[in-house]
Scaffold this active site. Structure first.
Site, PDB file in Angstrom:
ATOM      1  N   ASP A 249      34.914  85.810  -9.898  1.00 14.53           N
ATOM      2  CA  ASP A 249      33.880  84.775 -10.068  1.00 14.53           C
ATOM      3  C   ASP A 249      33.303  84.357  -8.714  1.00 14.53           C
ATOM      4  O   ASP A 249      33.414  83.199  -8.305  1.00 14.53           O
ATOM      5  CB  ASP A 249      34.498  83.572 -10.809  1.00 14.53           C
TER       6      ASP A 249
ATOM      7  N   ASP B 126      34.413  78.268  -5.129  1.00 15.48           N
ATOM      8  CA  ASP B 126      34.863  77.818  -6.463  1.00 15.48           C
ATOM      9  C   ASP B 126      36.283  78.348  -6.681  1.00 15.48           C
ATOM     10  O   ASP B 126      36.655  78.759  -7.773  1.00 15.48           O
ATOM     11  CB  ASP B 126      33.919  78.312  -7.559  1.00 15.48           C
TER      12      ASP B 126
END
Ligand code: ATP
Ligand code: MN
Length: 252
Positions: free
Chosen positions: A206, A187
């Protein structure tokens, strides 16, 4: 916010009129609040600060603890789009024997994010140090200074030389992730990279969805990460070929 000096006074970390409980009383379920109290009693959190971010699946708060400034990432158990997690976690061999209830997926996801952060840091890539994780809460190093988080790459003003420097760091970071940690972020974009502007250093965040190289979709995830990075840096005059970058990321 309120400083806690007296050990017997710990629960005031979340005292009734604090901005934390006021703003969040409808967001967090009782087990999550209890877990935060437990982490407070253990000293990981001494003072809960303001919200840094409200994402689709998690909230991130600023806090202080025995280790100084921390970021507390709390995955919500009651709302969100956890179906989106399935393709990443269900095929990850490290999590092949978890039960597939929503709660179990969230807990495994939080655990996976903490493990991935450690692996990424061991590979020599700058990322927050995980401090403690339990169920749906991850306490990690605060990436910022004096309560101000580092800006996202997408919000950082850059001249072309800074951009080239960060681009090179990010590609080298992907290479270390791939070759040393055997991970693909999956991501990666200007939304999940912070910039320590003083040092002009990229910080990867993240990483819950980062997958190991044996994941069946790893090639597709890596191609997407590279496309995102190339798309972002195009406006700074960086024009590289996808295939060449992909080869560079895999280079030992
Ligand atoms: P998801 O949507 O998948 O639940 P998210 O995008 O909400 O995840 P993150 O990207 O991890 O979650 O964090 C959201 C924001 O919180 C980041 O963009 C960043 O600004 C801030 N943040 C996250 N971790 C840290 C940290 N360790 N230190 C400082 N700020 C952080
Ligand atoms: Mn994010």
């Amino acid at each position: 916010m309120r400083k806690i000096e007296d050990k017997r006074d710990k629960n005031r970390t979340f005292k009734k009129d604090s901005s934390f409980l006021k703003a969040e009383e409808n967001v967090f379920d009782v087990p999550t609040l209890k877990l935060l109290y437990t982490l407070a009693n253990k000293g990981y959190i001494t003072e809960m600060g303001g919200s840094i971010s409200t994402g689709k699946e998690a909230n991130v708060f600023y806090a202080t603890g025995n280790e100084g400034e921390v970021a507390v990432k709390i995955y919500r158990l009651t709302s969100g789009t956890f179906k989106a997690m399935d393709p990443y976690i269900l095929k990850d061999p490290r999590f092949s024997n978890i039960r597939h209830s929503r709660k179990d997926i969230v807990f495994a996801w939080t655990q996976k994010e903490a493990q991935n952060l450690l692996r990424i840091r061991k590979a020599g890539v700058r990322a927050p140090r995980p401090i403690v994780n339990d169920r749906n809460v991850l306490v990690m190093e605060f990436m910022g200074k004096d309560k101000i988080p580092f800006p996202l790459l997408k919000d950082t003003p850059l001249d072309d030389a800074d951009a080239q420097n960060l681009f090179d760091q990010i590609i080298e970071g992907m290479r270390r992730l791939y070759v040393r940690a055997h991970l693909v972020h999956s991501d990666l974009s200007e939304y999940n990279i912070l910039v320590d502007v003083e040092k002009m250093e990229a910080v990867i965040i993240d990483v819950g969805q980062a997958v190991t190289l044996d994941h069946p979709n790893v090639r597709e995830f890596m191609a997407r990460d590279i496309e995102n990075i190339l798309r972002f840096f195009k406006k700074y005059g960086i024009k590289e070929d996808k295939k060449i970058i992909s080869d560079r990321v895999k280079e030992r």
